[in-house]
Design an enzyme around this catalytic site. Structure first.
Site, PDB file in Angstrom:
ATOM      1  N   GLU A  36     -16.477 -41.196 -25.909  1.00  0.00           N
ATOM      2  CA  GLU A  36     -16.290 -39.739 -25.988  1.00  0.00           C
ATOM      3  C   GLU A  36     -15.082 -39.222 -25.201  1.00  0.00           C
ATOM      4  O   GLU A  36     -14.401 -38.284 -25.627  1.00  0.00           O
ATOM      5  CB  GLU A  36     -17.563 -39.025 -25.499  1.00  0.00           C
ATOM      6  CG  GLU A  36     -18.774 -39.224 -26.391  1.00  0.00           C
ATOM      7  CD  GLU A  36     -19.567 -40.479 -26.050  1.00  0.00           C
ATOM      8  OE1 GLU A  36     -20.672 -40.638 -26.593  1.00  0.00           O
ATOM      9  OE2 GLU A  36     -19.085 -41.302 -25.249  1.00  0.00           O
ATOM     10  N   GLY A  92     -24.141 -40.851 -28.875  1.00  0.00           N
ATOM     11  CA  GLY A  92     -25.492 -40.323 -28.989  1.00  0.00           C
ATOM     12  C   GLY A  92     -26.425 -41.233 -29.752  1.00  0.00           C
ATOM     13  O   GLY A  92     -27.643 -41.233 -29.523  1.00  0.00           O
ATOM     14  N   ASP A 132     -22.438 -38.179 -22.990  1.00  0.00           N
ATOM     15  CA  ASP A 132     -23.564 -37.236 -22.996  1.00  0.00           C
ATOM     16  C   ASP A 132     -24.846 -37.933 -23.444  1.00  0.00           C
ATOM     17  O   ASP A 132     -24.939 -39.158 -23.395  1.00  0.00           O
ATOM     18  CB  ASP A 132     -23.239 -36.026 -23.880  1.00  0.00           C
ATOM     19  CG  ASP A 132     -23.133 -36.370 -25.360  1.00  0.00           C
ATOM     20  OD1 ASP A 132     -22.805 -37.529 -25.689  1.00  0.00           O
ATOM     21  OD2 ASP A 132     -23.371 -35.482 -26.194  1.00  0.00           O
ATOM     22  N   GLY A 170     -23.015 -38.723 -32.802  1.00  0.00           N
ATOM     23  CA  GLY A 170     -23.004 -37.354 -33.317  1.00  0.00           C
ATOM     24  C   GLY A 170     -22.084 -37.185 -34.514  1.00  0.00           C
ATOM     25  O   GLY A 170     -21.117 -37.930 -34.688  1.00  0.00           O
TER      26      GLY A 170
END
Length: 383
Positions: A142, A119, A150, A72
């Site tokens: 993360e 991601g 995620d 991300g």
């Protein structure tokens, strides 16, 4: 939506159609192909279009430059920190897309030449075939910046053998190409120098038949043998320590193992764990443990709640402090709030896991006849 720095003339995702083959190229090489809102929208557009297209049979996805995708766009999240829900749309669209990538109806091959993190790795691991090389680097770091694993990784990591998932999620440890294949996070290892030739062969194959695609990849792939010092050879210690009930107990158990002869590798890992956000670690451990008992759809809905609550600073602003220290000021000296595990209230952790009202949950369309429903523009958030 949060402002993202994208050149309007830059094709951040390139989609190509070659007879029965479709190719997606993540095309922000100077930014390690990070995932922005524009990237997510284009990926969703191409994948839906091609799943519905009877001519499309084989989907290839790759990254331009030396990275597959670094995940991300952290600066986008940071710049949106003072605007309410500035990143809600991109988060919703990404998690909705993750479900469709996992359940895609056409044969997909990820050609992963370099960095594949967070991601970004969600565009690799769920594919029917994921081809990695000696330059591939995977990690889910993360928790260290006050976030959580995620994009479906609370589901994917929790289903790895033993407690390797907890280890990878909490420490952000890196895996190389060989390790990814052995761990089951990739399907084939191909030397980097052969990757362009493999891509050409897949294009000339021009079919999506899984057995044919597999046979073609296997003409180029090598049998992998782990390096002696690979973390995957430390399974007994990882399972012993990372099976503990709490982050504090995991660290204590890991400290005991670190004091034993031959376990010098634990020291740097422990140091990283202790430097990570206490709140991020607690949320991540619980999310992984819940993921083990959840369906993919349930995990994605949970991750959507967690992400929105974290970005809204429901219990802590650690995620923005973590991004600041890592990518904005680059001082690598985050000041966590609270600063130690003992001060992270479990009741507060409960708050970020609470379900939203039904209309505000991520809509994951599990019925086949409405598979591409649930888009952001039709959600309560867009009204």
């Amino acid at each position: 939506m949060a402002k993202e720095v994208v050149n309007p003339d830059e094709l951040v995702v390139v989609g190509e159609e070659l007879d029965h083959v479709r190719i997606i190229t993540l095309n922000r090489p100077r930014h390690l192909n990070v995932i922005s809102s524009k990237v997510v929208s284009l990926l969703a557009k191409y994948l839906e279009q091609w799943e519905r297209d009877e001519q499309a049979q084989l989907i290839l996805i790759k990254g331009a430059g030396r990275a597959f995708s670094a995940g991300g766009d952290l600066k986008m999240f940071y710049e949106g920190r003072k605007s309410k829900d500035s990143c809600l749309e991109v988060v919703y669209r990404m998690y909705w897309l993750c479900y469709h990538i996992h359940t895609y109806k056409k044969t997909q091959v990820a050609l992963v030449q370099g960095i594949s993190m967070g991601g970004g790795a969600s565009l690799m691991v769920p594919m029917k075939f994921s081809v990695v090389t000696e330059k591939t680097v995977f990690a889910t770091p993360e928790a260290s910046i006050g976030f959580h694993v995620d994009c479906g990784f609370s589901y994917m990591l929790s289903h790895l053998p033993g407690h390797l998932g907890e280890y990878l999620a909490l420490t952000g440890a890196r895996l190389n190409g060989k390790e990814l294949v052995v761990a089951g996070l990739a399907t084939h290892f191909v030397p980097l120098e052969k990757l362009p030739e493999l891509e050409k062969r897949l294009i000339s194959l021009n079919v999506g038949d899984e057995n044919s695609v597999k046979a073609t990849i296997e003409e180029f792939s090598l049998h992998v043998q782990l390096d002696e010092d690979s973390i995957l050879n430390k399974k007994q210690i990882i399972d012993e320590c990372f099976s503990k009930d709490s982050v504090a107990d995991i660290i204590k158990s890991f400290e005991v193992e670190a004091s034993k002869e031959g376990n010098e590798w634990i020291g740097p890992v422990l140091k990283g764990l202790k430097r990570s956000s206490p709140t991020g670690l607690k949320i991540t451990l619980r999310s992984i443990r819940e993921g083990r008992k959840q369906t993919l759809a349930e995990s994605l809905k949970k991750e959507f709640r967690l992400t929105m609550n974290i970005l809204r600073t429901t219990i802590s602003a650690d995620v923005y402090e973590g991004i600041r220290a890592l990518t904005i000021d680059k001082d690598n000296a985050p000041k966590w709030d609270p600063p130690i595990l003992d001060q992270v209230d479990d009741e507060k952790i409960d708050l970020v896991f609470q379900p939203f009202t039904e209309d505000l949950e991520l809509k994951v369309p599990e019925q086949e006849d409405c598979r591409w429903d649930g888009k952001y523009e039709n959600s309560a958030y867009a009204k």
